[in-house]
Design a protein around this motif. Structure first.
Motif: not given
Ligand SMILES: [Fe+2]
Length: 205
Positions: A98, A138, A141, A144, A146
């Protein structure tokens, strides 16, 4: 498969988790229906205060181009599209990072480090779209995106969408119960991956 059998096969019995964010309870191991879009975990990487943009990859990070479009509806079904819905969106880059790998509130000092974050507003027909790059992977997970959706007269919704065909979906504790409603099929057209994610928001009162 009926619900009891599904839970038994998952080895989860009737265990339930309370998802306090929205005051509702979702049973672990139970697949969603598609009537109202279910909430999902917000995670630690949300930054409040991102900017409106239809291009989340405004810093030109490397990756495969993605276009997500859809419609937001009031309540169940597709009869009442909702205009003016703010959809806050954030996801990781193609390597699973991120930008920044953190969360909080965007201010003058960290604004220039932001990427792959922003919001869109639905038009008069409840429609929205945004461009970005395919998120990577990552931790444990599945792939996806958000979202936080908010609009007057409806409960705010914190949720995530997933990518059809991702082999991690059944082993990620969050995605494995998402059902079909939030697992988006992406078709490749030229160099662009295109997917449709629709939302149904719960009316207040
Ligand atoms: Fe996430």
């Amino acid at each position: 498969m009926d619900r009891k059998k599904f839970l038994k096969n998952m080895g989860l019995g009737s265990a339930a988790i309370a998802l306090a964010a929205c005051g509702t309870t979702q049973e672990l191991g139970e697949e969603e229906d598609c009537k109202l879009t279910h909430l999902d975990d917000k995670g630690p990487f949300y930054f409040k205060g991102s900017s409106e943009t239809v291009n989340l990859n405004y810093t030109n990070l490397p990756g495969e181009a993605m276009l997500v479009s859809g419609t937001v509806y009031s309540g169940e079904g597709t009869e009442t599209p909702l205009s003016g819905v703010k959809i806050d969106i954030w996801h990781c880059d193609s390597e699973g990072n991120y930008h920044p790998n953190d969360g909080g509130t965007i201010n003058n000092e960290n604004a220039d480090k932001m990427a792959l974050r922003g919001f869109v507003i639905t038009d008069k027909n409840g429609k929205f779209s945004f461009k970005s790059i395919l998120p990577g992977l990552y931790g444990r997970r599945s792939r996806h995106i958000h979202y936080i959706l908010s609009v007057k007269g409806h409960s705010s919704l914190v949720t995530q969408s997933y990518f059809k065909g991702d082999p991690r979906i059944p082993i990620d504790g969050l995605s494995k119960t998402a059902g079909e409603c939030r697992i988006v099929k992406f078709d490749k057209s030229g160099e662009l991956y295109m997917g449709v994610m629709n939302f149904n928001l719960q009316k207040k009162g």
